[in-house]
Design an enzyme around this catalytic site. Sequence first.
Site, PDB file in Angstrom:
ATOM      1  N   GLN A  27      39.494  32.164 -25.220  1.00 44.82           N
ATOM      2  CA  GLN A  27      40.305  31.752 -24.061  1.00 44.82           C
ATOM      3  C   GLN A  27      41.768  32.175 -24.216  1.00 44.82           C
ATOM      4  OE1 GLN A  27      40.144  27.509 -23.419  1.00 44.82           O
ATOM      5  NE2 GLN A  27      41.326  27.578 -21.528  1.00 44.82           N
ATOM      6  N   TYR A  86      42.919  34.682 -21.192  1.00 39.99           N
ATOM      7  CA  TYR A  86      43.150  33.881 -19.987  1.00 39.99           C
ATOM      8  C   TYR A  86      44.241  34.398 -19.057  1.00 39.99           C
ATOM      9  CZ  TYR A  86      47.471  31.245 -21.049  1.00 39.99           C
ATOM     10  OH  TYR A  86      48.758  30.870 -21.256  1.00 39.99           O
ATOM     11  N   ARG A 105      38.065  28.338 -27.625  1.00 37.86           N
ATOM     12  CA  ARG A 105      39.521  28.374 -27.456  1.00 37.86           C
ATOM     13  C   ARG A 105      40.166  29.677 -27.928  1.00 37.86           C
ATOM     14  NH1 ARG A 105      39.738  24.655 -23.662  1.00 37.86           N
ATOM     15  NH2 ARG A 105      39.151  22.578 -24.371  1.00 37.86           N
ATOM     16  N   THR A 138      27.248  25.513 -19.843  1.00 39.89           N
ATOM     17  CA  THR A 138      27.801  24.265 -19.317  1.00 39.89           C
ATOM     18  C   THR A 138      26.640  23.278 -19.261  1.00 39.89           C
ATOM     19  OG1 THR A 138      29.351  25.512 -17.938  1.00 39.89           O
ATOM     20  CG2 THR A 138      29.029  23.189 -17.372  1.00 39.89           C
ATOM     21  N   GLU A 197      42.888  19.001 -27.692  1.00 36.60           N
ATOM     22  CA  GLU A 197      43.927  17.978 -27.534  1.00 36.60           C
ATOM     23  C   GLU A 197      43.895  16.966 -28.670  1.00 36.60           C
ATOM     24  OE1 GLU A 197      44.595  16.174 -23.398  1.00 36.60           O
ATOM     25  OE2 GLU A 197      42.732  17.282 -23.173  1.00 36.60           O
ATOM     26  N   ASP A 256      35.130  24.656 -11.412  1.00 34.87           N
ATOM     27  CA  ASP A 256      35.681  23.672 -12.348  1.00 34.87           C
ATOM     28  C   ASP A 256      37.166  23.489 -12.058  1.00 34.87           C
ATOM     29  OD1 ASP A 256      35.608  21.864 -14.414  1.00 34.87           O
ATOM     30  OD2 ASP A 256      35.969  23.360 -15.968  1.00 34.87           O
ATOM     31  N   ASP A 263      31.883  21.138 -20.394  1.00 39.50           N
ATOM     32  CA  ASP A 263      32.326  22.518 -20.179  1.00 39.50           C
ATOM     33  C   ASP A 263      32.682  23.105 -21.550  1.00 39.50           C
ATOM     34  OD1 ASP A 263      33.459  24.884 -19.242  1.00 39.50           O
ATOM     35  OD2 ASP A 263      35.358  23.930 -18.703  1.00 39.50           O
ATOM     36  N   THR A 292      38.675  18.521 -17.686  1.00 45.32           N
ATOM     37  CA  THR A 292      38.681  17.577 -18.801  1.00 45.32           C
ATOM     38  C   THR A 292      39.306  16.252 -18.403  1.00 45.32           C
ATOM     39  OG1 THR A 292      38.954  19.463 -20.258  1.00 45.32           O
ATOM     40  CG2 THR A 292      39.384  17.291 -21.216  1.00 45.32           C
ATOM     41  N   GLU A 340      34.497  20.087 -23.430  1.00 43.78           N
ATOM     42  CA  GLU A 340      35.397  19.414 -22.486  1.00 43.78           C
ATOM     43  C   GLU A 340      34.576  18.353 -21.769  1.00 43.78           C
ATOM     44  OE1 GLU A 340      37.321  22.378 -19.982  1.00 43.78           O
ATOM     45  OE2 GLU A 340      38.882  22.679 -21.498  1.00 43.78           O
ATOM     46  N   TYR A 376      40.903  21.055 -12.704  1.00 45.90           N
ATOM     47  CA  TYR A 376      41.830  20.839 -13.817  1.00 45.90           C
ATOM     48  C   TYR A 376      42.650  19.607 -13.430  1.00 45.90           C
ATOM     49  CZ  TYR A 376      44.940  23.002 -17.439  1.00 45.90           C
ATOM     50  OH  TYR A 376      45.662  23.327 -18.573  1.00 45.90           O
ATOM     51  N   ARG A 388      52.828  26.753 -24.024  1.00 45.48           N
ATOM     52  CA  ARG A 388      54.193  26.979 -23.546  1.00 45.48           C
ATOM     53  C   ARG A 388      55.030  25.738 -23.844  1.00 45.48           C
ATOM     54  NH1 ARG A 388      50.570  27.987 -19.581  1.00 45.48           N
ATOM     55  NH2 ARG A 388      50.936  25.870 -18.844  1.00 45.48           N
ATOM     56  N   LYS A 442      34.282  30.423 -21.268  1.00 38.10           N
ATOM     57  CA  LYS A 442      33.678  29.220 -20.698  1.00 38.10           C
ATOM     58  C   LYS A 442      32.348  29.454 -20.000  1.00 38.10           C
ATOM     59  CE  LYS A 442      37.954  26.633 -20.020  1.00 38.10           C
ATOM     60  NZ  LYS A 442      37.556  25.243 -20.247  1.00 38.10           N
ATOM     61  N   HIS A 479      45.857  16.153 -19.431  1.00 36.28           N
ATOM     62  CA  HIS A 479      45.211  17.301 -20.083  1.00 36.28           C
ATOM     63  C   HIS A 479      46.035  18.564 -19.832  1.00 36.28           C
ATOM     64  CE1 HIS A 479      42.061  20.061 -21.403  1.00 36.28           C
ATOM     65  NE2 HIS A 479      42.135  20.684 -20.245  1.00 36.28           N
ATOM     66  N   GLU A 527      33.788  16.044 -18.864  1.00 31.06           N
ATOM     67  CA  GLU A 527      34.147  16.096 -17.445  1.00 31.06           C
ATOM     68  C   GLU A 527      33.136  15.310 -16.619  1.00 31.06           C
ATOM     69  OE1 GLU A 527      35.051  19.973 -15.981  1.00 31.06           O
ATOM     70  OE2 GLU A 527      35.859  20.678 -17.906  1.00 31.06           O
TER      71      GLU A 527
HETATM   72 MN    MN Z   1      36.785  22.573 -17.905  1.00 29.27          MN
END
Ligand code: MN
Length: 444
Positions: A253, A257, A250, A270, A387, A140, A246, A373, A212, A142, A156, A266, A147, A214
């Site tokens: 994650q 992560y 959260r 799927t 989001e 997968d 996906d 995404t 997500e 990004y 951040r 994740k 996104h 995709e």
């Molecule tokens: Mn994804």
Amino acid sequence: MAAINETHDPALRSWVETANDPATDFPIQNLPFGVFSRAGVEPRVGVAIGDQILDVSACLEANLLESDAAFAAAEACRSTTLNGLMAADRLSVSGLRLELSRLLRDEESGGPGARVGSSLLVPMTEARMHVPADIGDYTDFYASIDHATNIGKMFRPDNPLLPNYRHVPIGYHGRASSIVASGATVRRPLGQTKPADAESPVFGPSKLLDYEAEVGFYIAGGNRRGEPIPIARAEEHIFGFCLVNDWSARDIQAWEYQPLGPFLAKNFATTVSPWVVTSEALAPFRAPARARGADEPAPLPYLSSAGNEEEGGLALTLDVLLLTERMRAEGAEPYRLSRGSLTDMYWTPAQMVAHHASNGCNLRPGDLLASGTVSGSSEDSRGCLMELTSRGAKPIALPNGEERRFLHDGDEVVLRGCCRRTGFVSIGFGDCHGVVEPAVEKSY
Ligand code: MN
């Protein structure tokens, strides 16, 4: 890049009447491949046409295929997966598409008409669709910079987009075993999370379950280990496209992560749409790759080609719809949460393939790569709830008065994809949907 040919002719009509409905995802110009089964019968390879499935092996057995190329590709379809077809050479696959197109044309379009036999058709309502390939590996990416920026801001605030983003297509190795076909339920995962106000982590059902939206693509004829795929050849290694959800927890994650990326947040499920729309069917809908701004770096040479810049993108519109349990009980229609476009992505599918193989990693026929995404710059184009709701801070108001920050048990997420271009017949991808089931009880 596949060329536009007679199979894309917008004047073609089929003797399968439902394929001529302007609202169908599966007109005669599409002809996606999939794997279907009927009760008690082994899965078989089929092609979607209107609300019917054309049984490819049955065409072979009825001696309806003429060219050696079409014959070879149809032989590769005598299987319970599409891996053989994905490994076959492109001219054969193209030859089969051409003959199936001719076979399905009505008499005015130069075809044989319905007399070739309804025995070759299976109504979609009588068939169950399967994950179309034995997926050896799933990766997968990004690829949406919007996104990546939006998600980065939440984690951040002062440094949303990491410095590598504009140079390297970021991805992670996903899990193939939990890929399911559209329609399978998805159980809310259990996991370790650390609530912001807690001293130590806890274990239990995810509270921040998300989707997500995709786009996925299957690898055709792979590369040998140690031999990269040049960007100029990367399109030849893409068999076709599907929709991908996906599912993402959260809260799991956020805690797991760093430093190695997504893991249990994740890999519990799927969902893929079961029909694979071939690269050839998509030829009319290619678009330029997203242009780089004057302040952005040009891609390194191994990720750059004139062909990719001119038509490495794909004008695919991706909608996300939600149907809650209450909406379902009230007989309401699914509510559209967002609409995104694959043309907004920072990296093209060819760049993802070339990058993936650039270190000598061998891709194999049937491997699945996904875009990440699909989000654009506008608020209504954001392809996940994280989001859309700013991590739950701004809930979405549904038409019946319900609110959503993240997914509830009983919620159904539906993805729909469509390619449109003036002068051509629009083609769709079929549904990619799944309902959230409650977590396993008392197992923790
Ligand atoms: Mn994804």
